[in-house]
Design a protein around this motif. Structure first.
Motif, PDB file in Angstrom:
ATOM      1  N   HIS A 178      18.040  -1.316   1.378  1.00  0.00           N
ATOM      2  CA  HIS A 178      16.678  -0.795   1.236  1.00  0.00           C
ATOM      3  C   HIS A 178      15.723  -1.958   1.013  1.00  0.00           C
ATOM      4  O   HIS A 178      15.273  -2.220  -0.105  1.00  0.00           O
ATOM      5  N   ILE A 180      12.555  -4.425   0.795  1.00  0.00           N
ATOM      6  CA  ILE A 180      11.194  -4.234   0.303  1.00  0.00           C
ATOM      7  C   ILE A 180      10.259  -5.198   1.019  1.00  0.00           C
ATOM      8  O   ILE A 180      10.646  -6.296   1.414  1.00  0.00           O
ATOM      9  N   SER A 183       3.981  -4.091   2.912  1.00  0.00           N
ATOM     10  CA  SER A 183       3.402  -2.880   3.486  1.00  0.00           C
ATOM     11  C   SER A 183       4.016  -1.629   2.862  1.00  0.00           C
ATOM     12  O   SER A 183       3.309  -0.652   2.594  1.00  0.00           O
ATOM     13  N   LYS A 184       5.335  -1.658   2.622  1.00  0.00           N
ATOM     14  CA  LYS A 184       5.983  -0.517   1.961  1.00  0.00           C
ATOM     15  C   LYS A 184       5.452  -0.354   0.542  1.00  0.00           C
ATOM     16  O   LYS A 184       5.220   0.762   0.075  1.00  0.00           O
ATOM     17  N   THR A 185       5.285  -1.473  -0.135  1.00  0.00           N
ATOM     18  CA  THR A 185       4.788  -1.421  -1.506  1.00  0.00           C
ATOM     19  C   THR A 185       3.379  -0.849  -1.554  1.00  0.00           C
ATOM     20  O   THR A 185       3.064   0.025  -2.379  1.00  0.00           O
ATOM     21  N   TYR A 187       1.913   1.051   0.655  1.00  0.00           N
ATOM     22  CA  TYR A 187       1.955   2.468   1.014  1.00  0.00           C
ATOM     23  C   TYR A 187       2.498   3.312  -0.134  1.00  0.00           C
ATOM     24  O   TYR A 187       1.997   4.406  -0.404  1.00  0.00           O
ATOM     25  N   GLY A 188       3.502   2.777  -0.819  1.00  0.00           N
ATOM     26  CA  GLY A 188       4.065   3.489  -1.966  1.00  0.00           C
ATOM     27  C   GLY A 188       3.040   3.687  -3.067  1.00  0.00           C
ATOM     28  O   GLY A 188       2.951   4.768  -3.672  1.00  0.00           O
ATOM     29  N   LYS A 253       9.308   4.318  -1.889  1.00  0.00           N
ATOM     30  CA  LYS A 253       8.822   3.272  -0.987  1.00  0.00           C
ATOM     31  C   LYS A 253       8.715   1.925  -1.703  1.00  0.00           C
ATOM     32  O   LYS A 253       9.066   0.879  -1.150  1.00  0.00           O
ATOM     33  N   GLY A 256      11.923   0.394  -1.737  1.00  0.00           N
ATOM     34  CA  GLY A 256      12.548   0.195  -0.442  1.00  0.00           C
ATOM     35  C   GLY A 256      13.193   1.422   0.183  1.00  0.00           C
ATOM     36  O   GLY A 256      13.817   1.314   1.241  1.00  0.00           O
ATOM     37  N   ASP A 258      13.174   5.312   1.912  1.00  0.00           N
ATOM     38  CA  ASP A 258      12.357   6.233   2.710  1.00  0.00           C
ATOM     39  C   ASP A 258      12.858   7.655   2.465  1.00  0.00           C
ATOM     40  O   ASP A 258      13.888   8.069   3.012  1.00  0.00           O
ATOM     41  N   GLU A 433       1.374   3.616   7.215  1.00  0.00           N
ATOM     42  CA  GLU A 433       2.078   2.642   6.380  1.00  0.00           C
ATOM     43  C   GLU A 433       1.726   1.200   6.729  1.00  0.00           C
ATOM     44  O   GLU A 433       2.158   0.276   6.042  1.00  0.00           O
TER      45      GLU A 433
END
Length: 468
Positions: A178, A180, A183-185, A187-188, A253, A256, A258, A433
């Motif tokens: 997963h 990290i 962008s994921k952070t 979006y989370g 998110k 890491g 989904d 995202e």
């Protein structure tokens, strides 16, 4: 520990997030597992042993089922494991209520009365465990060799209390991989803030008015006021539960993961069938894959399909709680799903005035939530009678509704899917995202600020689905 509590927002989450980011990747799952155990223990320390026992049993049986060559023995271990999971869920969730009901029915203490406290999240982590065992049994997934990774799947703190129910075959690869990134952070964080706003700003506001109305005797509640309470609760439970799901997805998110989306603007549905494709998606797909299809689904003729639907929605209601109101709530939906398959779907699809389909569906949804919200089935029937039998009541609408509540209701209705259906960009922004927009970031800051201010000025209100 509530996601919207100060201990979570200012202590637990920041510490876990920072520690997770600074440790080596090989220790990150261990950090998340330790945090999850602490998170669960904070709420109910007496039941951490039960959670550990559930993890140990399902881990061991998964290995046995995968390696056992004899079909009969393999089937036996599978059945025993399912029975253990269902027994634990049944005892802790239903024994206390039904032992009292049974003793009252037979006028004798047939079953000993014990004060059984419902363990947090047992409905959800039991379904996670069953998903794992079934997927291993069906050979859709390999048994998890690392007990710590398996324990993380069951106990991961963003999802253990109220989901989403991520099926094992959909998430097994993410347990060990997963990654990290920024962008994921980002979006989370965005999804978490939106979820926090849904819960604190909207759901809690609607809930406060609903509670103040329904605490009155039914004889004092008029038809208009009852409809207002029903609509407010319809908005409350959507923003409460979808807010929790947004926060869980956002937290996942940031670490890491989904998670499956749990809501897709359910109040835009134009049939009951459509509603259940949009509401609590992880639960409805779980029942479809692990109950409806094994029962035969729609492959064994119409009568069997109708029976399967009623069974699934009986179990859906029963899963929510021991009260007869939950069974009635589930069967209420089951009956309309059968009616839609019998003849209503043809009428709905052929109807050129689609807004009528929407009104029909909303009417079913609102009445169903009245059953769900009532303290018991008898009270639910009184509420429904008030809604459909003109009655002025002694309580005045103006005592509960002011311009602030009217404004909140308008905003709640618009954001429940109306605005998104007319301005497609607003929906795309929420689920984007990749890009960060300055205007949206300012909106998030305002939502966060208002949420914190409202948390300071009021007491913490638990998420509705914490009780399940």
């Amino acid at each position: 520990m509530e996601f919207s509590s100060f201990i979570f927002l200012y202590c637990f989450f920041p510490l876990v997030f920072i520690l997770y980011r600074i440790v080596s990747s090989r220790y990150r799952n261990l950090v998340l597992l330790g945090a999850s155990v602490f998170f669960y223990t904070w709420g109910q320390p007496q039941y951490i042993i039960l959670l550990v026992f559930s993890v140990g049993v399902n881990y061991s049986f998964g290995l046995i089922i995968e390696t056992q060559q004899k079909k009969g023995i393999r089937n036996l271990f599978f059945i025993v494991d399912i029975c253990i999971n269902l027994f634990l869920l049944g005892y802790y969730k239903y024994y206390g209520d039904y032992s009292v009901k049974i003793n009252a029915a037979v006028h004798h203490e047939l079953l000993p009365i014990t004060n059984v406290v419902l363990p947090l999240g047992i409905s959800f982590y039991t379904f996670l465990s069953i998903s794992y065992i079934v997927d291993v049994y069906r050979m859709k997934s390999k048994a998890q060799r690392n007990i710590l990774d398996f324990a993380l799947y069951i106990s991961f703190f963003p999802q253990i209390i109220s989901g989403p129910i991520n099926k094992y075959n959909e998430i097994e690869g993410q347990i060990t991989n997963h990654p990290i990134n920024s962008s994921k952070t980002a979006y989370g964080i965005k999804r978490f803030i939106y979820g926090l706003g849904k819960k604190v700003i909207l759901a809690n506001t609607f809930g406060a008015v609903t509670d103040s109305i329904l605490k009155n005797p039914t004889s004092e509640i008029g038809t208009g006021l009852m409809w207002i309470a029903a609509i407010l609760y319809t908005l409350q439970i959507y923003y409460d539960f979808s807010g929790y799901s947004d926060m869980a997805i956002g937290l996942g998110k940031m670490f890491g993961f989904d998670f499956i989306e749990n809501f897709n603007y359910p109040y835009l549905a134009k049939s009951v069938q459509d509603f259940w494709r949009r509401w609590h998606i992880s639960l409805s797909t779980w029942f479809k894959e692990y109950l409806y299809i094994p029962l035969g689904g729609n492959r064994k003729g119409n009568l069997r399909t109708y029976l399967n639907l009623l069974i699934v929605f009986f179990v859906t209601g029963f899963w929510h709680g021991a009260g007869f109101k939950y069974i009635a709530w589930g069967l209420f939906y089951g009956v309309f799903l059968v009616l839609e398959r019998l003849f209503l779907n043809k009428w709905l699809k052929g109807n050129k005035l689609s807004f009528i389909n929407h009104i029909y569906t909303l009417l079913i949804i609102i009445v169903a939530w009245v059953i769900f919200r009532a303290n018991n089935l008898h009270t639910a029937m009184k509420y429904i009678k008030i809604m459909f039998t003109p009655n002025s009541g002694s309580e005045q609408i103006s005592s509960f509704i002011d311009i602030k509540i009217v404004t909140f209701v308008i905003v709640g209705i618009l954001l429940s899917g109306v605005l998104q259906s007319f301005i497609k960009k607003t929906k795309l922004l929420v689920y984007d995202e990749k890009k960060i927009y300055i205007t949206e970031s300012l909106v998030q800051f305002v939502i966060l600020f208002i949420s914190i201010m409202m948390l300071i000025s009021s007491s913490i209100k638990s998420f509705i689905y914490f009780q399940f």
